[in-house]
Design an enzyme around this catalytic site. Sequence first.
Site, PDB file in Angstrom:
ATOM      1  N   GLY A  53       0.814  -1.202   0.000  1.00  0.00           N
ATOM      2  CA  GLY A  53       0.000   0.000   0.000  1.00  0.00           C
ATOM      3  C   GLY A  53       0.851   1.256   0.000  1.00  0.00           C
ATOM      4  O   GLY A  53       2.039   1.226  -0.328  1.00  0.00           O
ATOM      5  N   CYS A  54       0.231   2.357   0.381  1.00  0.00           N
ATOM      6  CA  CYS A  54       0.924   3.647   0.419  1.00  0.00           C
ATOM      7  C   CYS A  54       2.249   3.527   1.157  1.00  0.00           C
ATOM      8  O   CYS A  54       2.291   3.107   2.313  1.00  0.00           O
ATOM      9  CB  CYS A  54       0.037   4.677   1.107  1.00  0.00           C
ATOM     10  SG  CYS A  54       0.867   6.214   1.526  1.00  0.00           S
TER      11      CYS A  54
END
Length: 210
Positions: A53-54
């Site tokens: 993810g981020c």
Amino acid sequence: MIFSSKKLALPDPNEALPGRDTAMPITNKHYVTGNPIAPPFPENMELALFGLGCFWGAERKFWQTPNVFSTAVGYSGGLTPNATYEEVCTGLTGHNEVVRVIFDPSTIAYSELLALFWQCHNPTQGMRQGNDTGTQYRSGIYTYNQAQWDEAVTSRGHYQQRLTESGFGLITTEIIPAKAFYYAEDHHQQYLAKNPQGYCGLGGLGVCFG
């Protein structure tokens, strides 16, 4: 992150952005640990590479782990050399947002990093993580040798069993040999240490690996 890509399929090589020969300039000093984030590293260090993810929140999880020497964020798993963040966000580089972890295996085992990886994100979501949607947010383990690959595959099977027992779906995490790692822009490095109130969409499923 905030400017999420909506592209849900990896690009064909003939549509990938061309990139450039020039590497991203970075400050070779970790904002938190003070250790280098680029080679050369001490001889006893090994590398691990994860996409979950981020990369802002993902990197923080690893630098907060005791005995991790250093971390850096960047782009890998795709086609475009030395891509920029804006290019990665188009979905036309094929890259994932990744965290490179530099560690001494005599003080922290690769298996410990794998356990952290599985527990701190949702590995069942395909081309997304939480509200962040796009190919750059896919779950991935990128291995540097056969031993890492073997451990990663074994850990995936173990965690799948734990998830199934808890009523969750199938893991979508890709496990492949590591490709070139391209450093992200300097302001992305250790972003949440520099911006403590910054965005973090990372969240696990509450299922213990052990």
